[in-house]
Design an enzyme around this catalytic site. Structure first.
Site, PDB file in Angstrom:
ATOM      1  N   HIS A 145      19.416  33.909  32.525  1.00 21.66           N
ATOM      2  CA  HIS A 145      20.070  34.949  33.139  1.00 21.66           C
ATOM      3  C   HIS A 145      19.252  35.909  33.845  1.00 21.66           C
ATOM      4  O   HIS A 145      19.423  36.096  35.027  1.00 21.66           O
ATOM      5  CB  HIS A 145      21.220  35.653  32.340  1.00 21.66           C
ATOM      6  N   GLU A 146      18.310  36.333  33.097  1.00 23.70           N
ATOM      7  CA  GLU A 146      17.555  37.148  33.500  1.00 23.70           C
ATOM      8  C   GLU A 146      16.275  36.625  34.691  1.00 23.70           C
ATOM      9  O   GLU A 146      15.847  36.916  35.574  1.00 23.70           O
ATOM     10  CB  GLU A 146      16.269  37.848  32.456  1.00 23.70           C
TER      11      GLU A 146
ATOM     12  N   HIS B 139      17.886  36.764  38.017  1.00 17.80           N
ATOM     13  CA  HIS B 139      17.596  37.838  38.592  1.00 17.80           C
ATOM     14  C   HIS B 139      16.134  38.174  39.306  1.00 17.80           C
ATOM     15  O   HIS B 139      15.911  38.686  40.234  1.00 17.80           O
ATOM     16  CB  HIS B 139      17.640  39.211  37.724  1.00 17.80           C
TER      17      HIS B 139
END
Length: 381
Positions: A32-33, A36
Site C-alpha cells: 500500500h505504502e 504511494h
C-alpha cells in the site's frame, strides 16, 4: 468479567496469532505504502521516510535519495512522509514550507497539481488491488484450482432446494444471470444471499429449467469453531470423477482469474454493506485487528499458501476501505481533490480541518465498535 475471560486464552496463544498476523499485515501495508511512494517519486515529490509501523524506529537505513526506510515499534500500519509534512498523516507544516527555498518547495507534495496529488493518494489502494491480483494469479498458476461441477447430488429434506423443486442430477448453469461454472461459484452466491429470492437456471434431462429459490439463513461452524450466519439451499455437490477436476492456468489466464477473484471480493463487500443498511445483514460480522489476528493464526495452520491467500483477501479489503470517502482515509483526500477540481481551487483550511476531525471521529468509532465485536466474538468461542 465473563466477556473478558476469553482474552486470557487469546493472550496464551499470542505468538500463534501474532506472527502470522504481522506477516500478513506487513505484506499488505508495505505494498500500500509502496504505491504511494512510487507514484510520489514519479511526480517529483521528495520522500523523507518510508515506515512500516508507527512510533520509535527499531531499524532503518537511508537510500541514495535521502529517504529513510525503517521499521517502527508499533506494527499496526505504516506511512510515507513527504518533504514538508508535519506528521505521518501528511498534514502540511506551513511553517516549514514557508522557510523553504523555492527549489525545495517544488519538491513538496502540496506544490504538485491536483491531478498529481490525486494520483499519489489513489496509488496506495490501487497497489493493494494489484497485489491481490498477483497473489491470486500466482496461486492459480503454480497450484491450479480444484473445480467441482455445480451438479446436485443430494437434497436436504425440508430445505430451500426441495421447496424450489430441485432434483438430483440438476446442473446449475446460472444464478440471476451470472454464469455458474463450479459448485464453489454456487456456494459463494448462495451464502451471501440469505433470505433473497434467486432465479436459478438448471440443466435437466437435456433441457433447461428456471427455478426460484430463497436460501435459508443458517448458523454454520467452520473447522476452527467460528460460527457464521450464511444462506443455504440444502443441497450437496456431486463428487463423482467426472464432476471433479484440477484446472491449471497460463499466466495471462491466471491474471484474468485473479482479477475476477478480486472483483468478487469487492462486489460481495458492497453487497454486505448494503445489507447492513437494509437490515438484511448483521454488524456482528464486522471485525477489527483482534479478529484478523485470530483468523491469521487459524489460517496459518493450513499452510503458507492459505496464509498468502488471506493476505490477498485482506489487501482487497484494506484497499477498498481506504477508498471510502471519509476524511483521514485516502478516499477522503480524493473527495477533497474532487471538490478542488470542480471549484477551481482547494477547500479552505478550516473546511478541511473540520472534515478531518469528523473523519477521525468516524474512524475511531469504527475501531472501537469492531474491537468490541472482536471481544464478543472471542467470548462465544
Amino acid at each position: 468479567m465473563d466477556v473478558l475471560a476469553p482474552l486470557g486464552h487469546f493472550g496464551s496463544s499470542t505468538l500463534g496469532y501474532l506472527i502470522p498476523f504481522l506477516f500478513v499485515l506487513t505484506i499488505v501495508v508495505f505494498f500500500h505504502e509502496l504505491g504511494h511512494f512510487l507514484v510520489a517519486r514519479w511526480c517529483g515529490v521528495r520522500v523523507k521516510a518510508f515506515s512500516i509501523g508507527f512510533g520509535p524506529e527499531l531499524i532503518g537505513f537511508n537510500d541514495r535519495r535521502g529517504t529513510r526506510w525503517k521499521i517502527s515499534a508499533i506494527p499496526l500500519g505504516g506511512y510515507v512522509k513527504f518533504l514538508g509534512d508535519e506528521d505521518a498523516a501528511s498534514t502540511p507544516s506551513r511553517a516549514t514550507i514557508d522557510r523553504m527555498s523555492e527549489e525545495d518547495r517544488k519538491d513538496t507534495f502540496f506544490a504538485k497539481n491536483v491531478w498529481q496529488r490525486a494520483a499519489i493518494v489513489a496509488a496506495g489502494p490501487i497497489a493493494n488491488f494489484i497485489l491481490a491480483i498477483v497473489i491470486f494469479a500466482g496461486i492459480f498458476t503454480v497450484y491450479g484450482r480444484e473445480v467441482t461441477s455445480a451438479r446436485v447430488d443430494q437434497i436436504v429434506s425440508g430445505g430451500a432446494a426441495e421447496a424450489a423443486g430441485f432434483k438430483v442430477g440438476d446442473l446449475v448453469l446460472s444464478i440471476d444471470g451470472s454464469p455458474i461454472s463450479s459448485f464453489n461459484d454456487l456456494q459463494r452466491i448462495v451464502s451471501a444471499s440469505a433470505d433473497e429470492t434467486l432465479s436459478i437456471r438448471v440443466e435437466r434431462d437435456g433441457g433447461e429449467v428456471t427455478l426460484q429459490a430463497t436460501p435459508q439463513r443458517r448458523e454454520v461452524t467452520d473447522r476452527f469453531g467460528n460460527v457464521h450466519k450464511i444462506g443455504q439451499l440444502g443441497l450437496s455437490r456431486s463428487a463423482s470423477g467426472g464432476d471433479v477436476k484440477l484446472e491449471r492456468f497460463s499466466p495471462p489466464e491466471a491474471i484474468w482469474q485473479g482479477a475476477k477473484e478480486t472483483w468478487f471480493i469487492v462486489e460481495r463487500t458492497f453487497d454486505y454493506i448494503g445489507g447492513i443498511f437494509t437490515g438484511r445483514e448483521s454488524t456482528e460480522e464486522l471485525g477489527g485487528p483482534i479478529r484478523v489476528a485470530q483468523v491469521s493464526g487459524q489460517v496459518a495452520t493450513l499452510g503458507v499458501v492459505a496464509l498468502i491467500n488471506l493476505a490477498a483477501i485482506l489487501s482487497v479489503s484494506i484497499g477498498l476501505l481506504n477508498l471510502f470517502p471519509v476524511p483521514m482515509l485516502d478516499g477522503g483526500h480524493l473527495l477533497f481533490y474532487f471538490f478542488e477540481i470542480v471549484r477551481g481551487r482547494p477547500l479552505s483550511e478550516r473546511a478541511q480541518d473540520i472534515g478531518f476531525r469528523i473523519g477521525l471521529a468516524a474512524v475511531l468509532m469504527l475501531m472501537i465498535f469492531t474491537t468490541w465485536n472482536d471481544i464478543i466474538h472471542l467470548s462465544s468461542l
